[in-house]
Design a protein around this motif. Structure first.
Motif, PDB file in Angstrom:
ATOM      1  N   ALA A   1       9.595  -0.681  -1.657  1.00  0.00           N
ATOM      2  CA  ALA A   1      10.115   0.683  -1.550  1.00  0.00           C
ATOM      3  C   ALA A   1       9.792   1.503  -2.790  1.00  0.00           C
ATOM      4  O   ALA A   1       9.439   2.698  -2.696  1.00  0.00           O
ATOM      5  CB  ALA A   1      11.627   0.641  -1.317  1.00  0.00           C
ATOM      6  N   GLU A   2       9.896   0.897  -3.962  1.00  0.00           N
ATOM      7  CA  GLU A   2       9.593   1.620  -5.200  1.00  0.00           C
ATOM      8  C   GLU A   2       8.123   2.020  -5.256  1.00  0.00           C
ATOM      9  O   GLU A   2       7.785   3.136  -5.662  1.00  0.00           O
ATOM     10  CB  GLU A   2       9.962   0.765  -6.414  1.00  0.00           C
ATOM     11  CG  GLU A   2      11.461   0.687  -6.661  1.00  0.00           C
ATOM     12  CD  GLU A   2      11.809  -0.045  -7.950  1.00  0.00           C
ATOM     13  OE1 GLU A   2      10.882  -0.623  -8.548  1.00  0.00           O
ATOM     14  OE2 GLU A   2      12.981  -0.018  -8.342  1.00  0.00           O
TER      15      GLU A   2
ATOM     16  N   THR B   1       0.831  -1.197   0.000  1.00  0.00           N
ATOM     17  CA  THR B   1       0.000   0.000   0.000  1.00  0.00           C
ATOM     18  C   THR B   1       0.866   1.248   0.000  1.00  0.00           C
ATOM     19  O   THR B   1       2.093   1.180   0.044  1.00  0.00           O
ATOM     20  CB  THR B   1      -0.922   0.003   1.231  1.00  0.00           C
ATOM     21  OG1 THR B   1      -0.124  -0.126   2.412  1.00  0.00           O
ATOM     22  CG2 THR B   1      -1.906  -1.170   1.171  1.00  0.00           C
ATOM     23  N   GLY B   2       0.224   2.399  -0.024  1.00  0.00           N
ATOM     24  CA  GLY B   2       0.936   3.665  -0.065  1.00  0.00           C
ATOM     25  C   GLY B   2       1.365   4.129   1.307  1.00  0.00           C
ATOM     26  O   GLY B   2       1.200   3.431   2.315  1.00  0.00           O
TER      27      GLY B   2
ATOM     28  N   GLY C   1       4.053   8.514  -3.347  1.00  0.00           N
ATOM     29  CA  GLY C   1       4.174   9.772  -2.631  1.00  0.00           C
ATOM     30  C   GLY C   1       4.945   9.773  -1.336  1.00  0.00           C
ATOM     31  O   GLY C   1       5.001  10.814  -0.650  1.00  0.00           O
ATOM     32  N   ALA C   2       5.576   8.661  -0.955  1.00  0.00           N
ATOM     33  CA  ALA C   2       6.365   8.658   0.277  1.00  0.00           C
ATOM     34  C   ALA C   2       7.515   9.650   0.161  1.00  0.00           C
ATOM     35  O   ALA C   2       8.169   9.757  -0.885  1.00  0.00           O
ATOM     36  CB  ALA C   2       6.907   7.263   0.561  1.00  0.00           C
TER      37      ALA C   2
ATOM     38  N   ARG D   1       4.738  12.423   4.579  1.00  0.00           N
ATOM     39  CA  ARG D   1       4.275  11.138   4.052  1.00  0.00           C
ATOM     40  C   ARG D   1       5.399  10.103   4.227  1.00  0.00           C
ATOM     41  O   ARG D   1       6.486  10.246   3.656  1.00  0.00           O
ATOM     42  CB  ARG D   1       3.868  11.265   2.590  1.00  0.00           C
ATOM     43  CG  ARG D   1       2.665  12.183   2.393  1.00  0.00           C
ATOM     44  CD  ARG D   1       2.143  12.160   0.972  1.00  0.00           C
ATOM     45  NE  ARG D   1       3.139  12.586   0.000  1.00  0.00           N
ATOM     46  CZ  ARG D   1       3.394  13.849  -0.320  1.00  0.00           C
ATOM     47  NH1 ARG D   1       2.733  14.832   0.279  1.00  0.00           N
ATOM     48  NH2 ARG D   1       4.306  14.155  -1.226  1.00  0.00           N
ATOM     49  N   ILE D   2       5.110   9.078   5.024  1.00  0.00           N
ATOM     50  CA  ILE D   2       6.119   8.094   5.429  1.00  0.00           C
ATOM     51  C   ILE D   2       5.745   6.716   4.893  1.00  0.00           C
ATOM     52  O   ILE D   2       4.607   6.264   5.040  1.00  0.00           O
ATOM     53  CB  ILE D   2       6.233   8.023   6.969  1.00  0.00           C
ATOM     54  CG1 ILE D   2       6.541   9.417   7.544  1.00  0.00           C
ATOM     55  CG2 ILE D   2       7.299   7.015   7.389  1.00  0.00           C
ATOM     56  CD1 ILE D   2       6.460   9.468   9.057  1.00  0.00           C
ATOM     57  N   GLY D   3       6.723   6.051   4.297  1.00  0.00           N
ATOM     58  CA  GLY D   3       6.538   4.659   3.878  1.00  0.00           C
ATOM     59  C   GLY D   3       7.285   3.734   4.818  1.00  0.00           C
ATOM     60  O   GLY D   3       8.432   4.025   5.189  1.00  0.00           O
ATOM     61  N   SER D   4       6.647   2.631   5.200  1.00  0.00           N
ATOM     62  CA  SER D   4       7.294   1.700   6.142  1.00  0.00           C
ATOM     63  C   SER D   4       7.308   0.267   5.598  1.00  0.00           C
ATOM     64  O   SER D   4       6.430  -0.540   5.906  1.00  0.00           O
ATOM     65  CB  SER D   4       6.596   1.737   7.508  1.00  0.00           C
ATOM     66  OG  SER D   4       6.964   2.881   8.225  1.00  0.00           O
TER      67      SER D   4
END
Length: 554
Positions: free
Chosen positions: A158-159, A134-135, A165-166, A143-146
């Motif tokens: 990660a991509e 998910t985003g 938008g991370a 905006r944080i990606g984990s």
């Protein structure tokens, strides 16, 4: 929109199943983050339960309790920074390894792990469902990606986060130690940073759990791969890390860069941490061991002194008529150097009583390894009696070379609750003793200086169960044995590989045979510190009964 964002990174040591205790650690970290003006306080993967849970997390009552603790954390941490914490999650009938974002008194977001490791000590495909990719989630406009642990080892998660938008990547991990893993993690995370162009935090657990050691080593990378933060290995720590917005996107301000020790020190620290945590989390505060005057028990005694302090260590010398004067002198010298209790319990009288008891049955037979093993088993009996009487956990002292080929007596010197050397080959035992004599660190509870007498390191190894006995009477020289075992065990190689590496085929076949017929002993052996990717137990799962042998290398 704000141009600064502060993260509090909590590299802490949870205890398996201590849900309330782990939640208390999370509250402490959150309070420190709030006092420091953090926007987000982050904890590692599966922190609320401890990690690696194995099948415990499949128990519905445990799942419910863990989720209830996370919900309570959300309520208690409403007035202040967001809190990110790992734990189990239920979606319908499926169980997920999840990362929770708690904000404003509620669960604001959940991320489900997508790539489930199913190798070495991990068996997550039989425990968890794979989550969708998910985003990112948002905290105070950032905006944080984990990607959760394994998700960061592959480029797709990660991509996708970058494409959706991370602005930064926060990777929560429960990543256990093995040698050289620290540099491997850095390489992988640099790859993610280069691919996405995003700053990245690798946040790892610390502490011992059974045989596994989570080594911490949390770090942060700016775009391009420059290191902005390095937290220490093998130690709890809380760090506050600032992000600033630049024309090129978010960047970390420079933080502390803890040194990364070389491998011998990392392994030694792992053994100390693993033993300390195994005892603390199991409810023990004191240990004992049989001190033979040899190098293995000397190193285990030193590890125990460094883990617990000499006041919590008892060393027991149990000599027979085959115990040399040098062993007696060296054992006492070691105990005096460490400053621990030293007890002297001769076994001759007890051994004679057992010999007399068995004499009618053994009449007409010749003495052999049976009589040697009686000595070892008598020592195990006496040591376990002391353990029972005084509530001290017995440590066993066999190195990986001996554990591999069964050069140990089951119910004798294999008796005990934990074995710090279980994943350390004999040749590395010598190297580690020399290192410890020359080095002392502030995380060691034992004394500085040359605590292990040099003669212990220099003398040829011997079990001293028969006159003039040496290990090399029964085994190839340790340099040869360990080289063959490295190929057969650690690299899963063949007899042909051993021959190609220059080892004698007969030696390789003999070692292979001993390795396979000793599986039943390892099945009953004490847990020990995992230092490699091929430690005995979860990393290498072989049948106890096995008649296959490798005929390659002719």
């Amino acid at each position: 929109m704000a141009d600064r964002f502060r993260l509090t990174l909590a590299q802490l040591n949870p205890t398996m199943g201590d849900l309330k205790g782990n939640a208390a650690l999370a509250r402490r970290a959150w309070a420190e983050g709030r006092a420091a003006g953090a926007n987000l306080v982050a904890l590692p993967e599966m922190f609320i339960t401890g990690y690696n849970t194995q099948d415990l997390v499949m128990k519905p009552a445990f799942q419910a309790d863990a989720i209830a603790e996370i919900e309570a954390l959300a309520r208690d941490c409403a007035d202040g920074p967001a809190l990110a914490i790992g734990g189990p999650a239920l979606e319908g009938v499926e169980l997920y390894n999840a990362y929770y974002i708690l904000q404003g008194g509620r669960i604001a977001a959940r991320v489900f792990k997508h790539h489930l490791p199913n190798e070495t000590v991990f068996d997550e495909k039989r425990i968890y469902a794979s989550g969708d990719v998910t985003g990112p989630y948002a905290v105070d406009g950032l905006r944080i990606g984990s990607p959760i642990c394994e998700d960061s080892w592959f480029e797709d998660v990660a991509e996708t986060l970058a494409e959706t938008g991370a602005e930064i990547l926060l990777v929560p991990n429960g990543s256990p130690y093995y040698h050289s893993k620290v540099s491997y993690r850095h390489q992988l995370m640099v790859a993610r940073v280069v691919e996405t162009g995003l700053p990245l935090i690798y946040l790892n657990l610390v502490g011992g759990q059974d045989d596994q050691v989570f080594d911490g080593g949390t770090f942060a990378l700016n775009p391009g791969g420059a290191l902005a933060l390095q937290m220490p290995l093998m130690q709890e720590d809380i760090a506050h890390l600032d992000l600033i917005r630049t024309d090129g996107g978010w960047r970390f301000e420079a933080g502390d860069l803890a040194p990364i020790p070389e491998t011998t020190e990392q392994d030694y620290h792992a053994m100390v941490l693993a033993l300390r945590d195994y005892l603390r989390k199991a409810g023990f505060s004191k240990v004992l061991l049989g001190l033979s005057g040899g190098i293995d028990s000397a190193l285990v005694a030193t590890v125990a002194a460094d883990a617990l302090g000499a006041d919590n260590l008892r060393c027991v010398m149990l000599p027979s008529e085959y115990t040399s004067d040098a062993s007696l002198e060296d054992a006492r010298a070691l105990a005096e150097n460490l400053g621990c209790r030293y007890d002297f319990v001769p076994i001759a009288q007890g051994r004679q009583a057992i010999t007399d008891t068995l004499a009618p049955l053994f009449e007409g037979t010749k003495p052999d390894v049976t009589e040697e093993n009686i000595q070892s088993r008598l020592r195990g009996l006496l040591l376990m009696a002391i353990s029972n009487k005084f509530g001290e956990m017995l440590l066993t002292t066999g190195n990986k070379s001996e554990v591999a080929v069964g050069y140990a007596t089951i119910y004798g010197d294999m008796s005990g609750g934990y074995n710090p050397l279980k994943d350390m080959y004999k040749t590395r035992v010598f190297e580690t003793c020399r290192w410890r004599n020359a080095n002392h660190r502030d995380w060691m509870e034992g004394p500085a200086g040359q605590v292990i007498p040099q003669r212990i390191i220099d003398r040829p190894p011997s079990a001293e169960l028969a006159p003039d006995q040496r290990d090399e009477d029964s085994l190839p020289p340790y340099e040869v044995l360990d080289g063959i075992l490295d190929i057969l065990v650690d690299r899963d190689g063949s007899i042909a590989d051993c021959v190609a590496a220059g080892y004698d085929r007969a030696d390789a076949k003999r070692v292979e045979h001993l390795l396979y017929i000793s599986e039943y002993k390892r099945f009953q052996s004490a847990p020990g510190t995992r230092l490699s990717k091929r430690a005995f137990w979860l990393d290498r799962r072989y049948p106890i009964v096995n008649r296959w042998r490798d005929d390659s290398g002719d």
